[in-house]
Design an enzyme around this catalytic site. Sequence first.
Site, PDB file in Angstrom:
ATOM      1  N   GLU A 160      -2.453   2.504  -6.741  1.00 25.67           N
ATOM      2  CA  GLU A 160      -3.319   3.662  -6.437  1.00 25.67           C
ATOM      3  C   GLU A 160      -3.382   4.617  -7.619  1.00 25.67           C
ATOM      4  O   GLU A 160      -3.785   5.772  -7.482  1.00 25.67           O
ATOM      5  CB  GLU A 160      -3.014   4.277  -5.078  1.00 25.67           C
ATOM      6  N   TRP A 161      -3.000   4.100  -8.817  1.00 32.85           N
ATOM      7  CA  TRP A 161      -3.206   4.769 -10.112  1.00 32.85           C
ATOM      8  C   TRP A 161      -2.452   6.084 -10.240  1.00 32.85           C
ATOM      9  O   TRP A 161      -2.817   6.935 -11.075  1.00 32.85           O
ATOM     10  CB  TRP A 161      -4.716   5.009 -10.363  1.00 32.85           C
ATOM     11  N   GLY A 162      -1.438   6.296  -9.404  1.00 36.80           N
ATOM     12  CA  GLY A 162      -0.653   7.526  -9.511  1.00 36.80           C
ATOM     13  C   GLY A 162      -1.365   8.754  -8.989  1.00 36.80           C
ATOM     14  O   GLY A 162      -0.898   9.883  -9.189  1.00 36.80           O
ATOM     15  N   ASP A 174      -5.305  -2.578  -4.735  1.00 34.03           N
ATOM     16  CA  ASP A 174      -6.048  -1.590  -5.518  1.00 34.03           C
ATOM     17  C   ASP A 174      -6.609  -0.481  -4.620  1.00 34.03           C
ATOM     18  O   ASP A 174      -6.438  -0.504  -3.398  1.00 34.03           O
ATOM     19  CB  ASP A 174      -7.161  -2.325  -6.289  1.00 34.03           C
ATOM     20  N   ASP A 207      -5.452   2.688 -15.528  1.00 35.61           N
ATOM     21  CA  ASP A 207      -5.313   1.403 -16.220  1.00 35.61           C
ATOM     22  C   ASP A 207      -4.931   1.574 -17.693  1.00 35.61           C
ATOM     23  O   ASP A 207      -5.454   2.446 -18.386  1.00 35.61           O
ATOM     24  CB  ASP A 207      -6.630   0.618 -16.172  1.00 35.61           C
TER      25      ASP A 207
END
Length: 402
Positions: free
Chosen positions: A202-204, A169, A224
């Site tokens: 890394e959520w893009g 994360d 998310d």
Amino acid sequence: MAGSTWCGVLCIFALWTVVIGGRVLDETRSMVDMKRRELLVNGLAQTPQMGWNNYNHFSRNISDQLIRETADAMVSSGLSALGYRYINMDDGWAELNRDSNGNLVPRASIFPSGIKAVADYVHGKGLQLGIYGDAGTLTCSKLMPGSLGYEEQDAKTFASWGVDYLKYDNCHNNDISPQERYKTMSKALLNSGRKIFFSLCEWGQDNPATWAPNVGNSWRTTGDINDSWDSMTSRADQNDKWASYAAPGGWNDPDMLEVGNDGMTTEEYRSHFSIWALAKAPLLIGCDVRSMSSDTIEILSNKEVISVNQDELGVQGKKVKSHASLEVWAGPLSGGRVALVLWNRSSSKASITAHWSDIGLKPSVSVQARDLWAHSTISSVQGKLTATMESHACKMYVLTPQ
Ligand SMILES: *[C@@H]1O[C@H](CO)[C@@H](O)[C@H](O)[C@H]1NC(C)=O
Ligand SMILES: *[C@@H]1O[C@H](CO)[C@@H](O)[C@H](O)[C@H]1NC(C)=O
Ligand SMILES: CC(=O)N[C@H]1CO[C@H](CO)[C@@H](O)[C@@H]1O
């Protein structure tokens, strides 16, 4: 310098040749490969990962018992035999403080026998164990330390416990570039002495598709997901624009499945699963597999849909046509076949037509159309295929040229 560049190119080509066993794959595949500079050399993720993660259903409420009961249920439900292999725990498994040697410590209240005991149990079921970490000083929950500055040590700890997968994360990251932080852990995992699947979360934020193929085996392209139609459709759309970067060894990740968590209708979950499969997304189940409804089991265990996701060609299907919320998604499969999803995202019943020219087939080609949800076959279709579906429902086909 030039010498090492050539060696790099040749080594990767040699590895690729070994990986596919010398098989000649079609032109589409090799054109997609040209976009890849290098691949992470752990040999994993030749097809998108399949498994389970606790987060979408249980948030941080995990335990030794939950992981073991989930492993049992994955086997008894028949899901493991379909390829769902990784049993992944998310945030919250460790104590807030490292031990005096700087090692991560499993939280005694929920993992009293430690992580190795759980890994042994999961391996005994023929499954693999995934763990969670963070490329910062603390994880997102702030319940446990991150691995920033401890990458080598933590990777060796994971390897010593028999961990097979790391979801990594991006919280509390001190504003250091993700490329730097994720590359450090990637190297540490390669040095750990164990093959560990590396899932970047890394959520893009920093367009990971453009740099992550030689860092990890999958990379999140979105924030998310939550258990709603709007969240699911927006993840699908955000993920779609990176399609050309997906290939065996590394996949775009629009986040884990919500199928079975009750926030969407059965038709919406069917669409969710169909689009994730077509987009070569990881198929990580996010519900309580110990108590699934028959609809949930039916969706998650559709072998024909799973085989689109796991097709050896490994090309991500895309949205090829969209008009007033009526969409055509398609992509090539091995053997000259085409995977097709007709998706009515509008609020009422509608018909959608896929024209061959939009999905990579010559108009004169006649195909056999297999309906993957009805499990029925239309023997000869030429030029276009039309179907009618309810609001938010989809039809999914594999078209085989005759
Ligand atoms: C956490 O999980 C345990 C065991 O599955 C359950 O009994 C408990 O109610 C859960 N707690 C919360 C806050 O959901
Ligand atoms: C879920 O995601 C949607 C779309 O991104 C958002 O509008 C909504 O507020 C989210 N719901 C929750 C409960 O977070
Ligand atoms: C937004 C949209 O295009 N909705 C369509 C869904 O399908 C029905 C029935 O064909 C149409 O009437 C709607 O316009």
